[in-house]
Design an enzyme around this catalytic site. Structure first.
Site, mmCIF file in Angstrom:
data_model
loop_
_atom_site.group_PDB
_atom_site.id
_atom_site.type_symbol
_atom_site.label_atom_id
_atom_site.label_comp_id
_atom_site.label_asym_id
_atom_site.label_seq_id
_atom_site.Cartn_x
_atom_site.Cartn_y
_atom_site.Cartn_z
ATOM 1 N N ARG A 22 0.815 -1.222 0.000
ATOM 2 C CA ARG A 22 0.000 0.000 0.000
ATOM 3 C C ARG A 22 0.843 1.265 0.000
ATOM 4 O O ARG A 22 0.332 2.349 -0.217
ATOM 5 C CB ARG A 22 -0.915 0.039 1.240
ATOM 6 C CG ARG A 22 -1.959 -1.039 1.272
ATOM 7 C CD ARG A 22 -2.947 -0.893 0.136
ATOM 8 N NE ARG A 22 -3.925 -1.957 0.167
ATOM 9 C CZ ARG A 22 -5.064 -1.906 0.861
ATOM 10 N NH1 ARG A 22 -5.358 -0.836 1.560
ATOM 11 N NH2 ARG A 22 -5.898 -2.925 0.860
ATOM 12 N N ALA A 49 9.346 9.985 24.654
ATOM 13 C CA ALA A 49 8.035 10.170 24.034
ATOM 14 C C ALA A 49 8.167 10.335 22.517
ATOM 15 O O ALA A 49 7.725 9.475 21.745
ATOM 16 C CB ALA A 49 7.362 11.391 24.660
ATOM 17 N N LYS A 96 16.029 2.244 27.622
ATOM 18 C CA LYS A 96 15.072 2.661 26.587
ATOM 19 C C LYS A 96 15.543 2.282 25.190
ATOM 20 O O LYS A 96 14.754 1.835 24.359
ATOM 21 C CB LYS A 96 14.837 4.171 26.668
ATOM 22 C CG LYS A 96 14.007 4.572 27.872
ATOM 23 C CD LYS A 96 13.839 6.081 27.918
ATOM 24 C CE LYS A 96 12.980 6.487 29.103
ATOM 25 N NZ LYS A 96 12.906 7.951 29.248
ATOM 26 N N ASP A 140 15.149 15.846 24.990
ATOM 27 C CA ASP A 140 14.314 16.741 25.781
ATOM 28 C C ASP A 140 15.129 17.949 26.256
ATOM 29 O O ASP A 140 14.771 18.593 27.220
ATOM 30 C CB ASP A 140 13.714 15.982 26.983
ATOM 31 C CG ASP A 140 14.804 15.415 27.885
ATOM 32 O OD1 ASP A 140 16.003 15.565 27.548
ATOM 33 O OD2 ASP A 140 14.457 14.827 28.923
ATOM 34 N N ASN A 141 16.257 18.203 25.603
ATOM 35 C CA ASN A 141 17.046 19.334 26.098
ATOM 36 C C ASN A 141 17.806 20.036 24.977
ATOM 37 O O ASN A 141 18.118 19.459 23.948
ATOM 38 C CB ASN A 141 18.000 18.871 27.202
ATOM 39 C CG ASN A 141 19.084 17.959 26.671
ATOM 40 O OD1 ASN A 141 20.118 18.435 26.209
ATOM 41 N ND2 ASN A 141 18.845 16.656 26.682
ATOM 42 N N CYS A 198 12.703 20.632 31.495
ATOM 43 C CA CYS A 198 12.911 19.332 32.122
ATOM 44 C C CYS A 198 11.618 18.553 32.179
ATOM 45 O O CYS A 198 10.554 19.024 31.822
ATOM 46 C CB CYS A 198 13.598 19.477 33.466
ATOM 47 S SG CYS A 198 12.523 19.664 34.843
ATOM 48 N N CYS A 258 25.924 33.763 11.972
ATOM 49 C CA CYS A 258 25.623 32.604 12.827
ATOM 50 C C CYS A 258 26.935 31.922 13.203
ATOM 51 O O CYS A 258 27.763 31.645 12.337
ATOM 52 C CB CYS A 258 24.718 31.636 12.071
ATOM 53 S SG CYS A 258 24.586 30.023 12.884
ATOM 54 N N CYS A 261 26.704 27.913 11.295
ATOM 55 C CA CYS A 261 26.731 27.790 9.823
ATOM 56 C C CYS A 261 27.386 28.984 9.146
ATOM 57 O O CYS A 261 27.825 28.881 8.002
ATOM 58 C CB CYS A 261 25.335 27.519 9.268
ATOM 59 S SG CYS A 261 24.198 28.899 9.357
HETATM 60 ZN ZN LIG Z 1 23.202 28.956 11.424
#
Ligand SMILES: [Zn+2]
Length: 362
Positions: A22, A49, A96, A140-141, A198, A258, A261
């Site tokens: 499919r 998560a 995990k 998560d950070n 956190c 920046c 980059c």
């Molecule tokens: Zn940049």
């Protein structure tokens, strides 16, 4: 030998045609798309998560090689917001990354899955991430994301940034190699600690799966070079609202000044960038110890050092030792440790050094 290899290759192709019957009907994907995805090597950093939902989707759409990196262990409080994990994983406190890899193999046994039980740091990031075609953020950070971003800019590997809190989420395909802006073009002022969200922030699972779906869609579009309405994906930051049910977006522009980059200064990958060896774990009464590279822990050596009666448990991955009333230390083979029952960093370091014999500071 060659004939046998050819036979097994064509066997796999036949199985894939059936498995993805499919998916290859979708005109932008087709059999060629599936064959291409089978060769893709993706890294999922953080297997909580968002990471588990992303990893599951990657494997279900046919990505053939997946590395999952996470330092933590499955806990019962993870189940509601993650994919793949079970109560059994929580009862056994399986890492995990390992639980995630096992579940992925059950979905598609032909997928090459590599679980890595460790924390992404400036010292190990290049070794862990090199060789991947795309990196997906399930962390998560901010610190981990900044490390991934430096790697992405330095080596030209695209990554998908994600973030979820309560009902809301963000997703952004960052592709500096194709002229797109990087994370630091947008987040111009980032301190190491400031924006780290956190675990105590609530999260609604439907927001997580929406974010993961958008992230994997972007990855698919990037990997298969699927264009849509001349949309400039690497400049589009998506904002997801799972309460109002909407996905909005805004444009990000590349900044010549920046640091990453523009000036190509990779301060988060720089080995000289010192991470704190001991940090209180937010939202808990515990301190996490992360020593430098190459300091693994031998459980056998620790057994010789401590009173046997104080050893609470030893598994393939961890060793838990009672230090005093209400204070325990959980050691990981990669050298990390969690000292539970204190928020005093100096005390935690003292306990770690005493138990392991490893000196964290001179
Ligand atoms: Zn940049």
């Amino acid at each position: 030998m060659e004939a046998a290899m050819r036979a097994s290759l064509s066997m796999r192709l036949l199985e894939d045609i059936e498995r993805f019957s499919r998916l290859f009907l979708v005109k932008e994907i087709g059999i060629q798309g599936i064959r291409k995805l089978r060769e893709v090597k993706a890294a999922v950093v953080g297997c909580g998560a968002t990471g588990t939902h992303i990893a599951e989707l990657l494997v279900r759409v046919g990505v053939g090689r997946v590395t999952v990196i996470d330092k933590d262990f499955v806990d019962i409080s993870n189940i509601y917001r993650t994919a793949l994990f079970t109560e059994e994983d929580a009862r056994q406190a399986v890492p995990k990354a390992v639980a995630c890899a096992r579940a992925l193999k059950k979905i598609d046994s032909s997928v090459d899955v590599r679980p890595i039980v460790t924390k992404l740091t400036p010292a190990n990031a290049e070794d862990l991430l090199k060789g991947h075609d795309i990196i997906l953020d399930g962390t998560d950070n901010f610190t981990a994301r900044l490390i991934i971003n430096d790697f992405s800019v330095k080596y030209g590997v695209p990554w998908v940034l994600t973030g979820v809190g309560t009902w809301y989420g963000n997703v952004w395909l960052i592709d500096p190699a194709r002229g797109g802006p990087c994370m630091r073009c947008l987040f111009t002022r980032v301190s190491d600690e400031g924006p780290n969200v956190c675990d105590v922030l609530g999260v609604v699972t439907t927001a997580v799966s929406l974010v993961a779906s958008v992230a994997v869609s972007l990855a698919l579009r990037h990997l298969l070079r699927i264009e849509s309405n001349n949309e400039d994906l690497p400049r589009t930051y998506f904002v997801i609202d799972a309460k109002r049910i909407s996905i909005d977006s805004f444009k990000v522009t590349r900044r010549a000044d920046c640091p990453a980059c523009g000036k190509r200064i990779f301060e988060y990958l720089n080995k000289a960038f010192k991470e704190e060896v001991a940090k209180p774990v937010c939202g808990t009464k515990a301190v996490e110890i992360t020593p430098g590279k190459g300091q693994g822990i031998s459980f056998e050596e620790v057994k010789k050092r401590v009173d046997e009666k104080r050893i609470v448990s030893v598994t393939e991955y961890t060793m838990k030792i009672l230090v005093s009333e209400g204070v325990s230390i959980t050691l990981f083979r990669d050298g990390r440790a969690i000292i539970d029952g204190t928020t005093d960093v100096d005390e935690a370091i003292r306990i770690y050094e005493e138990v392991t014999g490893i000196k964290l500071r001179e």
